[in-house]
Design a protein around this motif. Structure first.
Motif: not given
Length: 275
Positions: A30-35, A80-88
């Motif tokens: 979640l912290a990574k997603l915010e960044t 693309s990274t955001e989509a993968k992070t959300i999916s994870d």
């Protein structure tokens, strides 16, 4: 007292707790997603600034064109990274929910099992002789949390662990208990322990019915942050403890440093009588 064993058991307890580990991973994601989202917002702002600062009808310079190209490529990568992070995150949350539901289901089954066995004991007691009633009532029910002295310990500073009763073998007067902590392989060790080496850990209701242990009395106390009980001396009982951790016992552990700690009432047990 082996202080190292406390630290290792505490670290192991945290590292092998699957739910806790998963939750920490979710928080990190979640912290990574915010960044990522902040970086994406910055890229979009830069793109908009360029579009507002130039007249597209007059054309744009190659330098501005390259900057826009870099911004757009960076935006695509971030998206693309955001989509993968959300999916994870969604996947991990789903696993965590499943683990919690399984744990709650297991606890509910244990509660039902304990109630059934308690009813069975009551039925036995009502139809048995007085001598048998006393014997049955002394048996600790499966699912009960206990302090159990680990077997094959010959040193004076015996280590008692937090465990759960699985069953009782009346022929040998021994309890089959399971350590609440997982080992380095993720397994919970089980032991056959003599009845004299098993002490019931009272729950929050039972502890209110018990008298406080007096100042100066030797006890077995759960060392904070671990699943081990060690010999200690009561300095202040809860009702006399007016310090920061009111409601807890203030105890001094019997070791080289004579450490003073605060321990919850249910985790302070009277020393067993020597037999």
């Amino acid at each position: 007292m082996d202080r190292k064993s406390r630290t290792s058991r505490s670290a192991s307890l945290e590292e092998t707790n699957e739910e806790l580990s998963l939750w920490k991973s979710i928080c990190t994601s979640l912290a990574k997603l915010e960044t990522i989202q902040k970086e994406t917002e910055s890229v979009l702002n830069n793109i908009n600034k360029i579009h507002l600062s130039v007249n597209l009808d007059e054309g744009i310079t190659s330098a501005i064109s390259e900057r826009l190209k870099d911004y757009y490529q960076n935006g695509i990568t971030l998206s693309s990274t955001e989509a993968k992070t959300i999916s994870d995150i969604i996947e991990k949350v789903s696993v965590l929910i499943a683990l919690r539901e399984a744990s709650e289901s297991s606890n509910e089954q244990k509660r039902k099992k304990r109630k059934t066995e308690a009813d069975d004991l009551k039925n036995i007691s009502s139809s048995s002789s007085p001598g048998l009633i006393k014997k049955k009532s002394d048996v600790i029910l499966p699912g009960t949390t206990v302090a159990a002295r680990q077997p094959n310990k010959k040193d004076k500073n015996e280590e008692w662990i937090l465990a759960v009763v699985i069953s009782f073998l009346s022929e040998k007067n021994k309890y089959h208990v399971e350590d609440v902590e997982q080992d380095e392989y993720g397994q919970k060790q089980r032991y056959w322990i003599p009845a004299r080496s098993v002490i019931t850990v009272p729950d929050s209701y039972e502890i209110r019915q018990l008298p406080e242990i007096k100042i100066g009395q030797d006890v077995l106390a759960l060392y904070p942050g671990t699943t081990c009980f060690y010999k200690a001396t009561v300095i202040l009982p809860p009702k006399q403890n007016k310090e920061n951790n009111s409601g807890s016992y203030k105890v001094q552990f019997e070791d080289d440093n004579n450490e003073v700690k605060y321990v919850l009432p249910e985790h302070v047990l009277e020393m067993p009588k020597q037999k």
